[in-house]
Write a protein that holds these residues in place. Structure first.
Motif, PDB file in Angstrom:
ATOM      1  N   LEU A 145      22.170  54.905  40.988  1.00 37.67           N
ATOM      2  CA  LEU A 145      22.090  54.186  42.252  1.00 37.67           C
ATOM      3  C   LEU A 145      22.318  52.691  42.058  1.00 37.67           C
ATOM      4  O   LEU A 145      23.078  52.060  42.806  1.00 37.67           O
ATOM      5  CB  LEU A 145      20.726  54.430  42.913  1.00 37.67           C
ATOM      6  N   LEU A 146      21.674  52.109  41.055  1.00 38.36           N
ATOM      7  CA  LEU A 146      21.796  50.674  40.835  1.00 38.36           C
ATOM      8  C   LEU A 146      23.207  50.299  40.397  1.00 38.36           C
ATOM      9  O   LEU A 146      23.767  49.293  40.846  1.00 38.36           O
ATOM     10  CB  LEU A 146      20.776  50.219  39.791  1.00 38.36           C
ATOM     11  N   TYR A 147      23.792  51.102  39.518  1.00 41.92           N
ATOM     12  CA  TYR A 147      25.159  50.835  39.073  1.00 41.92           C
ATOM     13  C   TYR A 147      26.129  50.939  40.244  1.00 41.92           C
ATOM     14  O   TYR A 147      27.035  50.115  40.398  1.00 41.92           O
ATOM     15  CB  TYR A 147      25.541  51.817  37.969  1.00 41.92           C
ATOM     16  N   SER A 148      25.935  51.939  41.088  1.00 43.69           N
ATOM     17  CA  SER A 148      26.833  52.134  42.231  1.00 43.69           C
ATOM     18  C   SER A 148      26.711  50.983  43.223  1.00 43.69           C
ATOM     19  O   SER A 148      27.712  50.522  43.787  1.00 43.69           O
ATOM     20  CB  SER A 148      26.513  53.461  42.927  1.00 43.69           C
ATOM     21  N   MET A 149      25.481  50.510  43.456  1.00 46.03           N
ATOM     22  CA  MET A 149      25.294  49.397  44.391  1.00 46.03           C
ATOM     23  C   MET A 149      25.982  48.131  43.882  1.00 46.03           C
ATOM     24  O   MET A 149      26.621  47.412  44.649  1.00 46.03           O
ATOM     25  CB  MET A 149      23.803  49.141  44.597  1.00 46.03           C
ATOM     26  N   ASN A 150      25.849  47.840  42.602  1.00 48.42           N
ATOM     27  CA  ASN A 150      26.529  46.670  42.043  1.00 48.42           C
ATOM     28  C   ASN A 150      28.043  46.812  42.120  1.00 48.42           C
ATOM     29  O   ASN A 150      28.773  45.829  42.326  1.00 48.42           O
ATOM     30  CB  ASN A 150      26.084  46.444  40.600  1.00 48.42           C
ATOM     31  N   TRP A 151      28.515  48.014  41.931  1.00 49.28           N
ATOM     32  CA  TRP A 151      29.943  48.290  42.051  1.00 49.28           C
ATOM     33  C   TRP A 151      30.428  48.006  43.482  1.00 49.28           C
ATOM     34  O   TRP A 151      31.458  47.360  43.701  1.00 49.28           O
ATOM     35  CB  TRP A 151      30.184  49.749  41.669  1.00 49.28           C
ATOM     36  N   LEU A 152      29.681  48.478  44.477  1.00 56.79           N
ATOM     37  CA  LEU A 152      30.047  48.243  45.867  1.00 56.79           C
ATOM     38  C   LEU A 152      30.008  46.753  46.214  1.00 56.79           C
ATOM     39  O   LEU A 152      30.835  46.266  47.004  1.00 56.79           O
ATOM     40  CB  LEU A 152      29.108  49.017  46.792  1.00 56.79           C
ATOM     41  N   VAL A 153      29.056  46.031  45.631  1.00 56.13           N
ATOM     42  CA  VAL A 153      28.997  44.581  45.867  1.00 56.13           C
ATOM     43  C   VAL A 153      30.263  43.908  45.358  1.00 56.13           C
ATOM     44  O   VAL A 153      30.846  43.043  46.022  1.00 56.13           O
ATOM     45  CB  VAL A 153      27.739  43.992  45.186  1.00 56.13           C
ATOM     46  N   ASP A 154      30.717  44.299  44.173  1.00 60.73           N
ATOM     47  CA  ASP A 154      31.939  43.715  43.628  1.00 60.73           C
ATOM     48  C   ASP A 154      33.148  44.033  44.508  1.00 60.73           C
ATOM     49  O   ASP A 154      34.017  43.178  44.734  1.00 60.73           O
ATOM     50  CB  ASP A 154      32.185  44.246  42.210  1.00 60.73           C
ATOM     51  N   LEU A 155      33.207  45.266  45.021  1.00 55.33           N
ATOM     52  CA  LEU A 155      34.336  45.637  45.881  1.00 55.33           C
ATOM     53  C   LEU A 155      34.325  44.866  47.201  1.00 55.33           C
ATOM     54  O   LEU A 155      35.384  44.544  47.751  1.00 55.33           O
ATOM     55  CB  LEU A 155      34.294  47.146  46.161  1.00 55.33           C
ATOM     56  N   SER A 156      33.139  44.572  47.698  1.00 52.04           N
ATOM     57  CA  SER A 156      33.043  43.871  48.986  1.00 52.04           C
ATOM     58  C   SER A 156      33.555  42.441  48.899  1.00 52.04           C
ATOM     59  O   SER A 156      33.893  41.836  49.917  1.00 52.04           O
ATOM     60  CB  SER A 156      31.596  43.870  49.474  1.00 52.04           C
ATOM     61  N   TYR A 157      33.624  41.876  47.677  1.00 48.55           N
ATOM     62  CA  TYR A 157      34.138  40.521  47.527  1.00 48.55           C
ATOM     63  C   TYR A 157      35.571  40.408  48.042  1.00 48.55           C
ATOM     64  O   TYR A 157      35.947  39.409  48.653  1.00 48.55           O
ATOM     65  CB  TYR A 157      34.094  40.111  46.049  1.00 48.55           C
ATOM     66  N   ALA A 158      36.374  41.428  47.753  1.00 47.03           N
ATOM     67  CA  ALA A 158      37.777  41.386  48.173  1.00 47.03           C
ATOM     68  C   ALA A 158      37.908  41.375  49.692  1.00 47.03           C
ATOM     69  O   ALA A 158      38.850  40.805  50.243  1.00 47.03           O
ATOM     70  CB  ALA A 158      38.527  42.576  47.588  1.00 47.03           C
ATOM     71  N   PHE A 159      36.955  41.989  50.381  1.00 47.00           N
ATOM     72  CA  PHE A 159      36.989  42.000  51.846  1.00 47.00           C
ATOM     73  C   PHE A 159      36.552  40.656  52.418  1.00 47.00           C
ATOM     74  O   PHE A 159      37.174  40.129  53.350  1.00 47.00           O
ATOM     75  CB  PHE A 159      36.081  43.109  52.385  1.00 47.00           C
ATOM     76  N   LEU A 160      35.487  40.079  51.863  1.00 44.09           N
ATOM     77  CA  LEU A 160      34.963  38.825  52.388  1.00 44.09           C
ATOM     78  C   LEU A 160      35.845  37.629  52.028  1.00 44.09           C
ATOM     79  O   LEU A 160      35.934  36.666  52.772  1.00 44.09           O
ATOM     80  CB  LEU A 160      33.545  38.590  51.875  1.00 44.09           C
ATOM     81  N   ASN A 161      36.506  37.707  50.870  1.00 41.73           N
ATOM     82  CA  ASN A 161      37.364  36.598  50.448  1.00 41.73           C
ATOM     83  C   ASN A 161      38.604  37.183  49.785  1.00 41.73           C
ATOM     84  O   ASN A 161      38.570  37.550  48.607  1.00 41.73           O
ATOM     85  CB  ASN A 161      36.623  35.674  49.486  1.00 41.73           C
ATOM     86  N   PRO A 162      39.709  37.298  50.485  1.00 42.10           N
ATOM     87  CA  PRO A 162      40.925  37.911  49.920  1.00 42.10           C
ATOM     88  C   PRO A 162      41.448  37.183  48.682  1.00 42.10           C
ATOM     89  O   PRO A 162      42.221  37.754  47.918  1.00 42.10           O
ATOM     90  CB  PRO A 162      41.917  37.830  51.078  1.00 42.10           C
ATOM     91  N   ARG A 163      41.030  35.932  48.487  1.00 42.67           N
ATOM     92  CA  ARG A 163      41.509  35.197  47.314  1.00 42.67           C
ATOM     93  C   ARG A 163      40.905  35.736  46.025  1.00 42.67           C
ATOM     94  O   ARG A 163      41.393  35.482  44.942  1.00 42.67           O
ATOM     95  CB  ARG A 163      41.167  33.716  47.457  1.00 42.67           C
TER      96      ARG A 163
END
Length: 306
Positions: A283-301
């Motif tokens: 669960l913790l590994y997956s949540m951190n993974w999703l956080v990293d993926l969300s960066y591309a959505f919030l900041n395309p750069r």
């Protein structure tokens, strides 16, 4: 994206193996075992119980057998809950813990962002001072202290919520609030600092010069960029909410994974404790993974391949 996902998956498998190995030998190094609390057992019964759970074998033989069972998808039976497998215990407790954690996270994000953004917009005012004073207090107090205060106020004084148990939305509100409040305090401080930085950027001054209203400047132009540090904090926040629920579930007598985990640790239930450890790791590994993926959505750069 696919290459990054495969790379992360490989690291997760390696992490699970390391966590399993360390947890396995640490559990057996502790004097409290699954048979240590049994009373008045004859040597024959104790021998049969040890044989049933492979406790009569050497630790390395047990390690090899348990690792093989886990690789085949079998988490085994609970030592104490003989009628239940570890998978059945997780199946019963996981929805409860996820419901509690999701509501706590919603509380933390809602209260934290409102307080942080308001403090930044009204910097130096009484609103700013009041919210930051509450945030400092929330960070300083552990959730079990907050739980004790909330029980005294909202259960015994006002009688708004039940003291313990599970079954209705009234049982969820108070423990979720107590679990999420310290993280709301941290989110408010992070979002305030981030919002102040964003509001001083050139493009914000340009938007204001073009006549964009203050509400639109904050909610449309500034908030998205200001969320990046908050999103970075969500990985540790989810980890804290999951592990913090061990205490909150115990305080409010909630039959979630936290309660089962504490009982397994106290009673030396090796298989159930191991199942919980591996589940929390995933669960913790997956949540951190999703956080990293969300960066591309919030900041395309920001590249998703980083």
């Amino acid at each position: 994206m696919i290459a990054m996902s495969l790379r992360r998956l490989g690291w997760m498998v390696l992490t699970l193996w390391v966590v399993f190995t360390i947890s396995f030998f640490l559990m057996r190094a502790v004097p409290n075992g699954p048979l240590s609390s049994e009373r008045n057992l004859s040597p024959e019964i104790e021998r049969l119980m040890a044989k049933r759970f492979n406790l009569d074998k050497t630790p390395f033989e047990q390690y090899r057998m348990e690792l093989g069972n886990i690789l085949s998808g079998d988490l085994g039976h609970s030592f104490r809950l003989n009628d239940f497998t570890v998978a059945e215990v997780i199946e019963q407790g996981l929805p409860i813990s996820l419901s509690l954690g999701s509501l706590a996270l919603a509380f933390a994000l809602t209260l934290g962002l409102i307080a942080g953004v308001t403090s930044a917009v009204f910097r130096g005012t009484r609103w700013d001072t009041g919210f930051m004073l509450l945030a400092t207090t929330g960070i300083a107090l552990p959730n079990f202290v907050i739980a004790g205060i909330c029980i005294l106020v909202f259960v015994f004084f006002f009688s708004w919520f039940p003291a313990a148990g599970w079954g209705s939305w009234q049982h969820m509100v108070l423990p979720a609030f107590c679990l999420g409040l310290p993280y709301a305090a941290s989110i408010s401080r992070i979002s305030r600092t981030s919002m102040l930085d964003v509001l001083s950027e050139d493009y914000i001054r340009t938007a204001r010069a073009k006549g964009v209203g203050p509400t639109r400047v904050v909610m449309v132009h500034a908030l998205r960029s200001a969320l990046l540090p908050v999103v970075s904090y969500l990985g540790p926040a989810v980890a804290g909410i999951l592990t913090g629920s061990l205490v909150i579930e115990r305080v409010f007598a909630i039959p979630g994974l936290g309660t089962h985990f504490v009982e397994a640790a106290i009673q030396g239930d090796y298989t159930l404790a191991m199942g919980m450890v591996l589940l929390y790791t995933v669960l913790l590994y997956s949540m951190n993974w999703l956080v990293d993926l969300s960066y591309a959505f919030l900041n395309p750069r920001i590249s998703a391949h980083s």
